[in-house]
Design a protein around this motif. Structure first.
Motif, PDB file in Angstrom:
ATOM      1  N   ILE A 113       0.859  -1.186  -0.047  1.00 39.03           N
ATOM      2  CA  ILE A 113      -0.072   0.121   0.000  1.00 39.03           C
ATOM      3  C   ILE A 113       0.925   1.238  -0.141  1.00 39.03           C
ATOM      4  N   GLY A 114       2.085   1.180   0.907  1.00 42.50           N
ATOM      5  CA  GLY A 114       2.652   2.405   0.810  1.00 42.50           C
ATOM      6  C   GLY A 114       3.557   2.666  -0.633  1.00 42.50           C
ATOM      7  N   VAL A 115       3.823   1.668  -1.013  1.00 44.52           N
ATOM      8  CA  VAL A 115       4.840   1.705  -2.506  1.00 44.52           C
ATOM      9  C   VAL A 115       3.688   2.106  -3.265  1.00 44.52           C
ATOM     10  N   VAL A 116       2.730   1.505  -3.756  1.00 49.40           N
ATOM     11  CA  VAL A 116       1.799   1.726  -4.618  1.00 49.40           C
ATOM     12  C   VAL A 116       1.133   3.181  -4.455  1.00 49.40           C
ATOM     13  N   ASP A 170      -9.843  -4.160  -2.340  1.00 47.90           N
ATOM     14  CA  ASP A 170      -8.518  -4.820  -1.972  1.00 47.90           C
ATOM     15  C   ASP A 170      -7.263  -4.065  -1.583  1.00 47.90           C
ATOM     16  N   ILE A 171      -6.292  -4.486  -1.816  1.00 46.22           N
ATOM     17  CA  ILE A 171      -5.070  -3.724  -1.371  1.00 46.22           C
ATOM     18  C   ILE A 171      -4.896  -2.456  -2.341  1.00 46.22           C
ATOM     19  N   ILE A 172      -4.933  -3.023  -3.715  1.00 47.97           N
ATOM     20  CA  ILE A 172      -4.688  -2.034  -4.640  1.00 47.97           C
ATOM     21  C   ILE A 172      -5.668  -0.911  -4.956  1.00 47.97           C
ATOM     22  N   VAL A 173      -6.965  -1.419  -4.746  1.00 51.02           N
ATOM     23  CA  VAL A 173      -7.925  -0.362  -4.611  1.00 51.02           C
ATOM     24  C   VAL A 173      -7.740   0.797  -3.602  1.00 51.02           C
ATOM     25  N   ILE A 174      -7.412   0.075  -2.397  1.00 52.03           N
ATOM     26  CA  ILE A 174      -7.299   1.156  -1.091  1.00 52.03           C
ATOM     27  C   ILE A 174      -5.979   1.985  -1.528  1.00 52.03           C
ATOM     28  N   SER A 175      -5.002   1.513  -2.226  1.00 56.92           N
ATOM     29  CA  SER A 175      -3.885   2.307  -2.365  1.00 56.92           C
ATOM     30  C   SER A 175      -4.176   3.503  -3.485  1.00 56.92           C
ATOM     31  N   VAL A 176      -4.887   3.055  -4.365  1.00 57.95           N
ATOM     32  CA  VAL A 176      -5.331   4.061  -5.511  1.00 57.95           C
ATOM     33  C   VAL A 176      -6.258   5.185  -4.758  1.00 57.95           C
ATOM     34  N   VAL A 177      -7.318   4.822  -3.939  1.00 62.94           N
ATOM     35  CA  VAL A 177      -8.028   5.658  -3.330  1.00 62.94           C
ATOM     36  C   VAL A 177      -7.405   6.557  -2.601  1.00 62.94           C
ATOM     37  N   ILE A 178      -6.254   6.281  -1.851  1.00 64.26           N
ATOM     38  CA  ILE A 178      -5.324   6.835  -0.826  1.00 64.26           C
ATOM     39  C   ILE A 178      -4.865   8.008  -1.790  1.00 64.26           C
ATOM     40  N   ALA A 179      -4.113   7.523  -2.747  1.00 62.84           N
ATOM     41  CA  ALA A 179      -3.177   8.318  -3.638  1.00 62.84           C
ATOM     42  C   ALA A 179      -4.318   9.385  -4.280  1.00 62.84           C
ATOM     43  N   LEU A 180      -5.539   9.126  -4.640  1.00 63.40           N
ATOM     44  CA  LEU A 180      -6.282  10.118  -5.264  1.00 63.40           C
ATOM     45  C   LEU A 180      -6.859  11.303  -4.392  1.00 63.40           C
ATOM     46  N   LEU A 238       4.473   7.251   3.372  1.00 68.23           N
ATOM     47  CA  LEU A 238       4.245   7.374   4.819  1.00 68.23           C
ATOM     48  C   LEU A 238       2.870   7.620   5.248  1.00 68.23           C
ATOM     49  N   GLY A 239       2.440   8.466   4.328  1.00 69.30           N
ATOM     50  CA  GLY A 239       0.875   8.822   4.785  1.00 69.30           C
ATOM     51  C   GLY A 239       0.082   8.051   4.171  1.00 69.30           C
ATOM     52  N   ALA A 240       0.402   7.022   3.282  1.00 71.13           N
ATOM     53  CA  ALA A 240      -0.590   6.121   2.802  1.00 71.13           C
ATOM     54  C   ALA A 240      -0.776   4.963   3.755  1.00 71.13           C
ATOM     55  N   ILE A 241       0.577   4.527   4.430  1.00 77.28           N
ATOM     56  CA  ILE A 241       0.417   3.543   5.531  1.00 77.28           C
ATOM     57  C   ILE A 241      -0.268   3.812   6.735  1.00 77.28           C
ATOM     58  N   LEU A 242      -0.113   5.116   7.133  1.00 79.35           N
ATOM     59  CA  LEU A 242      -1.045   5.752   8.292  1.00 79.35           C
ATOM     60  C   LEU A 242      -2.210   5.854   8.026  1.00 79.35           C
ATOM     61  N   ALA A 243      -2.732   6.279   6.786  1.00 84.43           N
ATOM     62  CA  ALA A 243      -3.892   6.276   6.255  1.00 84.43           C
ATOM     63  C   ALA A 243      -4.710   4.900   6.383  1.00 84.43           C
ATOM     64  N   GLU A 244      -4.004   3.919   5.754  1.00 83.28           N
ATOM     65  CA  GLU A 244      -4.277   2.511   5.658  1.00 83.28           C
ATOM     66  C   GLU A 244      -4.712   2.147   7.009  1.00 83.28           C
ATOM     67  N   ALA A 245      -3.806   2.263   7.988  1.00 86.98           N
ATOM     68  CA  ALA A 245      -4.012   1.743   9.466  1.00 86.98           C
ATOM     69  C   ALA A 245      -5.052   2.442   9.833  1.00 86.98           C
ATOM     70  N   GLY A 246      -5.484   3.652   9.599  1.00 90.08           N
ATOM     71  CA  GLY A 246      -6.743   4.240  10.166  1.00 90.08           C
ATOM     72  C   GLY A 246      -7.782   3.915   9.630  1.00 90.08           C
ATOM     73  N   LEU A 247      -8.097   3.572   8.310  1.00 92.27           N
ATOM     74  CA  LEU A 247      -9.099   2.991   7.615  1.00 92.27           C
ATOM     75  C   LEU A 247      -9.296   1.459   8.083  1.00 92.27           C
ATOM     76  N   SER A 248      -8.385   0.933   8.372  1.00 90.73           N
ATOM     77  CA  SER A 248      -8.487  -0.547   8.471  1.00 90.73           C
ATOM     78  C   SER A 248      -8.980  -0.518  10.136  1.00 90.73           C
ATOM     79  N   GLY A 257      -7.863  -9.270   3.860  1.00 93.69           N
ATOM     80  CA  GLY A 257      -6.579  -8.601   3.541  1.00 93.69           C
ATOM     81  C   GLY A 257      -5.746  -8.349   4.806  1.00 93.69           C
ATOM     82  N   LYS A 258      -4.593  -8.978   4.947  1.00101.37           N
ATOM     83  CA  LYS A 258      -3.927  -8.801   6.390  1.00101.37           C
ATOM     84  C   LYS A 258      -2.975  -7.457   6.235  1.00101.37           C
ATOM     85  N   SER A 259      -3.091  -6.758   7.142  1.00102.62           N
ATOM     86  CA  SER A 259      -2.232  -5.516   7.203  1.00102.62           C
ATOM     87  C   SER A 259      -1.916  -5.131   8.665  1.00102.62           C
TER      88      SER A 259
END
Length: 326
Positions: A113-116, A170-180, A238-248, A257-259
């Protein structure tokens, strides 16, 4: 990384002062810091970069080999909520799942999620920031309008709404949404720097020599913006990892999906804090903090190279320390 309006407008304050080398266009302070003139100073300040790179490399390798180390992180044992022991180093969950196995398996999801998200954030910021500022005219106005609209919209509420309405999370969709919802700030910084760089003499000389816009962009402008682009990628990851943790944690992460964020979500639902099962939520939270600190160290080290105020302050501090020692 923050810049004042004066730093963004003045190339002498933006950390991209021209180099006197004869073998190419001027280079920014980030690349000049690796030369002979600053080689002695960078040794004492380079620990932030190398420590951050080492921690990130460890988590990256762990994310790659995680499926081989833990083929089935959901495997449970008869007894749950066991504290750390020789059999289960990080203890077990309420249904007997090994917390260490879940943390290792969750590394893959968080790192991906962070890299994507970081890559998509940089790509969008380059398109709307660098592209609009270089082309100018209506393209600059349209790109500025789009980025301004995304800037005035609150990021977290928009992220929650968009994630809630997405059918397949899924993980890729969450990454795209965070980036947008997080690219606009980086685009504004890159736009300001592009406006500064495109007015340099070597860019005008390239135009006089009838070089194409693509060649000017790739050979004259982008090399001077690479330190800022690298910093924006680190900050976006960094922001994506923290945002995903907050969303999860709110239950809006990738289902199944495990994170690290999903581990915290299940621990909170099972009232791990009330039950005193600290071993359930401390390891994933600590991993998020360590990886975030590593990315922050990398970002700080890049900022010290491209921000002249930080670079000058570090030089003065080093000189005072050397004088006191002498």
């Amino acid at each position: 990384m923050s810049f004042t309006q004066q730093e963004l407008a003045d190339p002498e304050l933006s950390g991209s002062e021209p180099d006197l080398a004869d073998d190419g266009p001027p280079r920014t302070g980030f690349f000049r810091a690796s030369g002979r003139a600053s080689g002695r100073r960078s040794t004492s300040r380079g620990w932030k970069f190398w420590v951050g790179i080492g921690i990130c490399a460890f988590f990256a390798v762990l994310a790659v080999i995680a499926p081989f180390l833990v083929p089935n992180p959901n495997q449970s044992s008869p007894v749950g909520l066991q504290p750390p022991s020789a059999e289960h180093w990080f203890g077990t969950t309420n249904i007997g799942q090994d917390v260490l196995g879940q943390v290792i398996a969750g590394t893959t999801g968080s790192v991906v999620i962070g890299v994507v998200a970081g890559a998509i954030t940089v790509l969008l910021s380059m398109i709307f920031g660098i592209g609009g500022a270089f082309l100018g005219g209506i393209w600059d106005n349209l790109s500025s309008l789009v980025s301004n609209v995304f800037l005035v919209i609150p990021g977290l509420p928009l992220l929650i709404i968009v994630t809630d309405y997405v059918e397949s999370r899924d993980i890729i969709v969450i990454s795209v949404v965070i980036a947008l919802v997080s690219w606009a700030g980086a685009a504004r910084v890159l736009r300001a720097q592009t406006l500064s760089v495109r007015s340099r003499d070597y860019v005008d000389a390239a135009r006089v020599a009838s070089e194409s816009n693509w060649r000017i962009m790739l050979r004259e402008i982008l090399p001077n913006l690479m330190p800022i682009i690298a910093s924006q990628f680190v900050f976006g990851a960094l922001g994506a990892i923290l945002a995903e943790a907050g969303l999860s944690f709110l239950g809006l992460g990738a289902p199944g999906g495990k994170s690290w964020g999903s581990i915290l979500f299940f621990a909170q639902n099972a009232q791990a804090i009330t039950l005193g099962a600290w071993w359930w939520f401390v390891p994933p939270g600590l991993c998020i903090a360590i990886l975030g600190a590593a990315l922050g160290l990398i970002n700080f080290s890049i900022d010290e190279r491209i921000n002249p105020r930080l670079r000058t302050a570090a030089i003065v501090k080093h000189a005072r320390r050397k004088g006191a020692t002498a």
